[in-house]
Motif scaffolding. Structure first.
Motif, mmCIF file in Angstrom:
data_model
loop_
_atom_site.group_PDB
_atom_site.id
_atom_site.type_symbol
_atom_site.label_atom_id
_atom_site.label_comp_id
_atom_site.label_asym_id
_atom_site.label_seq_id
_atom_site.Cartn_x
_atom_site.Cartn_y
_atom_site.Cartn_z
ATOM 1 N N ALA A 132 0.845 -1.193 0.000
ATOM 2 C CA ALA A 132 0.000 0.000 0.000
ATOM 3 C C ALA A 132 0.881 1.244 0.000
ATOM 4 O O ALA A 132 1.979 1.241 0.584
ATOM 5 N N TYR A 198 3.839 8.012 -3.055
ATOM 6 C CA TYR A 198 2.416 7.967 -3.434
ATOM 7 C C TYR A 198 1.862 9.400 -3.329
ATOM 8 O O TYR A 198 1.922 10.021 -2.252
ATOM 9 N N LYS A 229 -11.049 6.256 1.985
ATOM 10 C CA LYS A 229 -11.408 5.504 0.768
ATOM 11 C C LYS A 229 -11.873 4.082 1.020
ATOM 12 O O LYS A 229 -12.715 3.565 0.301
ATOM 13 N N LYS A 244 -6.650 -7.373 -8.799
ATOM 14 C CA LYS A 244 -5.320 -6.761 -8.903
ATOM 15 C C LYS A 244 -5.367 -5.694 -9.983
ATOM 16 O O LYS A 244 -6.187 -5.773 -10.908
ATOM 17 N N ARG A 287 -18.657 1.553 -10.018
ATOM 18 C CA ARG A 287 -18.445 2.228 -8.733
ATOM 19 C C ARG A 287 -19.799 2.536 -8.102
ATOM 20 O O ARG A 287 -20.646 3.177 -8.734
ATOM 21 N N LEU A 302 -12.602 -0.536 -6.586
ATOM 22 C CA LEU A 302 -11.885 -1.812 -6.608
ATOM 23 C C LEU A 302 -12.252 -2.718 -5.421
ATOM 24 O O LEU A 302 -11.874 -3.874 -5.363
HETATM 25 N N1 EPU Z 1 -9.455 5.154 -9.364
HETATM 26 C C1 EPU Z 1 -10.603 5.598 -9.933
HETATM 27 N N2 EPU Z 1 -11.789 5.215 -9.390
HETATM 28 C C2 EPU Z 1 -11.873 4.405 -8.319
HETATM 29 C C3 EPU Z 1 -10.691 3.941 -7.719
HETATM 30 C C4 EPU Z 1 -9.474 4.314 -8.257
HETATM 31 O O1 EPU Z 1 -10.576 6.329 -10.922
HETATM 32 O O2 EPU Z 1 -12.993 4.107 -7.898
HETATM 33 C C5 EPU Z 1 -8.153 5.564 -9.940
HETATM 34 C C6 EPU Z 1 -7.683 6.893 -9.379
HETATM 35 O O3 EPU Z 1 -7.296 7.694 -10.451
HETATM 36 C C7 EPU Z 1 -6.440 6.565 -8.585
HETATM 37 C C8 EPU Z 1 -5.992 5.225 -9.154
HETATM 38 O O4 EPU Z 1 -7.174 4.617 -9.686
HETATM 39 O O5 EPU Z 1 -5.454 7.525 -8.753
HETATM 40 C C9 EPU Z 1 -5.404 4.334 -8.098
HETATM 41 O O6 EPU Z 1 -6.317 4.243 -6.996
HETATM 42 P P1 EPU Z 1 -5.794 4.096 -5.491
HETATM 43 O O7 EPU Z 1 -4.638 4.997 -5.280
HETATM 44 O O8 EPU Z 1 -6.951 4.206 -4.581
HETATM 45 O O9 EPU Z 1 -5.182 2.658 -5.440
HETATM 46 P P2 EPU Z 1 -5.561 1.276 -6.174
HETATM 47 O O10 EPU Z 1 -4.546 1.054 -7.251
HETATM 48 O O11 EPU Z 1 -6.980 1.255 -6.566
HETATM 49 C C10 EPU Z 1 -3.951 -0.099 -4.675
HETATM 50 C C11 EPU Z 1 -3.995 -1.336 -3.835
HETATM 51 C C12 EPU Z 1 -4.628 -1.055 -2.484
HETATM 52 C C13 EPU Z 1 -3.810 0.027 -1.800
HETATM 53 C C14 EPU Z 1 -3.796 1.280 -2.694
HETATM 54 C C15 EPU Z 1 -2.912 2.387 -2.155
HETATM 55 C C16 EPU Z 1 -4.155 -3.163 -5.416
HETATM 56 C C17 EPU Z 1 -5.000 -4.243 -5.982
HETATM 57 N N3 EPU Z 1 -4.737 -2.381 -4.514
HETATM 58 O O12 EPU Z 1 -5.296 0.256 -4.974
HETATM 59 O O13 EPU Z 1 -4.509 -2.240 -1.712
HETATM 60 O O14 EPU Z 1 -4.350 0.369 -0.540
HETATM 61 O O15 EPU Z 1 -3.261 0.921 -3.991
HETATM 62 O O16 EPU Z 1 -1.580 2.018 -2.303
HETATM 63 O O17 EPU Z 1 -2.987 -3.062 -5.770
HETATM 64 C C18 EPU Z 1 -5.619 -4.289 -1.196
HETATM 65 O O18 EPU Z 1 -4.729 -4.863 -1.814
HETATM 66 O O19 EPU Z 1 -6.549 -4.924 -0.653
HETATM 67 C C19 EPU Z 1 -5.617 -2.833 -1.146
HETATM 68 C C20 EPU Z 1 -6.608 -2.143 -0.587
#
Ligand code: EPU
Length: 348
Positions: A132, A198, A229, A244, A287, A302
């Motif tokens: 994360a 990040y 979030k 993923k 969403r 996600l």
């Molecule tokens: N985004 C959207 N809409 C959404 C969600 C995300 O447009 O509803 C876009 C946003 O632009 C954002 C980007 O996707 O900038 C990435 O979103 P976010 O930073 O929330 O992270 P994520 O890639 O969706 C990953 C991990 C999370 C971790 C976060 C923060 C995976 C599968 N998930 O999510 O891990 O907390 O980064 O580092 O890699 C987990 O594994 O259970 C988990 C929660």
């Protein structure tokens, strides 16, 4: 003394954060290695399959498990070694992850602050190489011990032996259902640069000069972002990210970018690109979607949520619909993140 109590027809619903209704034919809680060996021998003698539970925060359970569910509650956190740069901390597999993070923060040790508040136990963390806010477990991992489910021998793994990659390790593949992790040792820095790469984290901490920043301040900022979030499983059942972030070729990325200029992506090394699955899901309208008690979280697309406490089979069916839809729209197949124990043929 170390004989674990084997319970019959045990309710696993309170033991999984998705809160799917689930029961196990047999169940045992094991707080030390001797009890774990006893439980594994029992299952072997009875010819029963075994399912190992930690915090239950990354699994999809079947309505009925015809085997022995073992919950690992092995405790203990201790500093086992120290040199000029690092402190080595070993934790029992059954320790709550956040309790270990707190132990390191109290000693001003660096390495786990970005991983604050991830639900689950220490023993489950290496299985999916939790990550994360710019950090993954493998960057602070030193070694682990595990018990072989067949021979009952103790095995030791260093980082290369775990074959870590993005949300993945050997324990999800070749060694799935083959070993039980009993303790993990972490290599934590005494000082050095903290990771605020990040973007939202960097922003939240921009007022503090980098040389004054403490692991505790990073942790506090991470916790605030997470809370804004990610739903608390105690309030809305969920297992964190359900898929993923897919890694695609540069060509695939280019063609998607032509059709969707707003596409969110990150370099993934070796000329490959990681796409934000949350963005794909949001574009596809998932969403905040809800159907029959299951849905995708409104603040983070996600995260699959299960307020209706529907059974694992239905959760996987719903997820499979999403996978098909995203594939049809973008030509990208989302891979599930949690481990599913639903009988074969019914998994996506
Ligand atoms: N985004 C959207 N809409 C959404 C969600 C995300 O447009 O509803 C876009 C946003 O632009 C954002 C980007 O996707 O900038 C990435 O979103 P976010 O930073 O929330 O992270 P994520 O890639 O969706 C990953 C991990 C999370 C971790 C976060 C923060 C995976 C599968 N998930 O999510 O891990 O907390 O980064 O580092 O890699 C987990 O594994 O259970 C988990 C929660």
């Amino acid at each position: 003394m170390n004989t674990p109590r084997i319970l019959a027809d045990h309710d696993l619903q309170p033991l999984n954060t998705l809160a799917v209704p689930a029961r196990a034919a047999r169940y045992a809680q094991v707080g030390d290695e001797a009890s774990l060996r006893e439980a594994l021998s029992f299952a072997r003698a009875e010819g029963m399959p075994v399912l190992v539970l930690g915090g239950g925060s990354n699994v999809v359970l079947p309505a009925r498990f015809e085997g022995l569910a073992i919950q690992v509650t092995i405790k203990g956190v201790e500093i086992v070694a120290e040199d000029g740069e690092f402190v080595y901390v070993r934790a029992g597999a059954g320790e709550v992850w956040q309790d270990l993070v707190e132990f390191t923060l109290q000693r001003n040790l660096q390495g786990l602050e970005n991983l604050s508040l991830i639900p689950g136990t220490v023993g489950a963390a290496p299985i999916q190489n939790i990550g994360a806010y710019g950090v993954e477990l493998d960057t602070v991992f030193e070694s682990l011990t595990a018990i072989d489910r067949q021979s009952l021998e103790t095995l030791a793994f260093d980082a290369p032996a775990c074959e870590f990659s993005y949300r993945d390790s050997i324990f999800k593949h070749r060694l799935r259902d083959a070993v039980v992790i009993t303790a993990v040792t972490f290599r934590l820095r005494k000082k050095g640069e903290l990771n605020t790469s990040y973007a939202p984290l960097h922003e939240a901490l921009s007022a503090i000069p980098a040389n004054e920043l403490t692991p505790r301040q990073v942790s506090d900022a991470v916790i605030a972002i997470r809370r804004s979030k990610l739903p608390d499983p105690a309030e809305i059942p969920n297992a964190g990210s359900f898929f993923k972030n897919p890694i695609v070729s540069a060509d695939k990325h280019e063609s998607l970018k032509r059709d969707y200029p707003q596409l969110v992506s990150f370099p993934a090394g070796a000329g490959r690109v990681k796409l934000a699955a949350g963005w794909l899901l949001e574009q596809a309208g998932w969403r905040g979607h809800r159907q029959d008690g299951v849905g995708m979280h409104a603040a983070q697309a996600l995260v699959l949520v299960n307020p209706g406490r529907r059974e694992g089979e239905y959760v996987l069916e719903y997820a499979a619909r999403i996978q098909r839809d995203v594939y049809e729209r973008f030509g990208v197949m989302l891979e599930r993140e949690p481990v599913a124990y639903v009988p074969q043929g019914e998994t996506a």
